[in-house]
Design a protein around this motif. Sequence first.
Motif, short mmCIF file in Angstrom:
data_model
loop_
_atom_site.label_atom_id
_atom_site.label_comp_id
_atom_site.label_asym_id
_atom_site.label_seq_id
_atom_site.Cartn_x
_atom_site.Cartn_y
_atom_site.Cartn_z
N GLY A 9 10.27 1.78 -4.11
CA GLY A 9 10.14 0.97 -5.32
C GLY A 9 9.63 -0.41 -5.00
N GLY A 10 9.15 -1.09 -6.01
CA GLY A 10 8.65 -2.44 -5.84
C GLY A 10 8.60 -3.13 -7.19
N GLY A 11 8.44 -4.44 -7.14
CA GLY A 11 8.36 -5.17 -8.40
C GLY A 11 8.01 -6.62 -8.19
N ASN B 153 0.86 -1.17 0.00
CA ASN B 153 0.00 0.00 0.00
C ASN B 153 0.91 1.23 0.00
OD1 ASN B 153 -1.79 2.06 0.45
ND2 ASN B 153 -3.01 0.92 1.93
N PHE B 154 1.29 1.68 -1.20
CA PHE B 154 2.21 2.80 -1.31
C PHE B 154 1.58 4.10 -0.83
CE2 PHE B 154 4.47 -0.09 -4.18
CZ PHE B 154 5.74 0.01 -3.64
N ASP B 155 0.25 4.23 -0.96
CA ASP B 155 -0.42 5.43 -0.45
C ASP B 155 -0.25 5.55 1.06
OD1 ASP B 155 -1.27 6.18 -2.97
OD2 ASP B 155 -3.20 5.16 -2.79
N GLU B 156 -0.41 4.42 1.76
CA GLU B 156 -0.24 4.42 3.21
C GLU B 156 1.22 4.70 3.58
OE1 GLU B 156 -0.46 1.20 6.83
OE2 GLU B 156 -1.96 1.03 5.23
N GLY C 88 8.90 -8.00 -4.41
CA GLY C 88 9.74 -7.27 -3.47
C GLY C 88 9.47 -5.79 -3.53
N GLY C 89 9.86 -5.13 -2.49
CA GLY C 89 9.68 -3.68 -2.44
C GLY C 89 10.48 -3.10 -1.32
#
Length: 124
Positions: A50-52, A4-7, A64-65
């Motif tokens: 970052g993540g992927g 949850n990148f927004d969080e 991963g991130g």
Amino acid sequence: MNYNFDELLEKVTQFVKNETKTETVVGTQFTLGEYTCVPVMRIGVGLGAGGGTGEQPKAGKGEGGGAGVGMGIEPMGFLVSRGDQINFVSTQHSKGLGAAFEKLPELVQAYIQKQHTAKAQAVV
């Protein structure tokens, strides 16, 4: 794995807001004899995230991130007032610091003493 990148961004933003409040950038005012002094700081902040996901025939799927924040605080100088006069005494250049010693030797000595006293009181 679900990110949850927004969080995450909200938490990082809140951290930066808390750490870069006015009292951090423009320090707490103190008085030395006839002089009223306010330390001024420079703050730098760096953010990254970052993540992927990936898949390999023998290894399977992977995700991963990560995220990171870097922060630096550097003293720039002091706003010094005496009566109706206000000056900025820089600590950025040896010339500015040398001028501070020439103009206000009590200021520098008293500030250092105040820092030592505060550290000694914190240890007790």
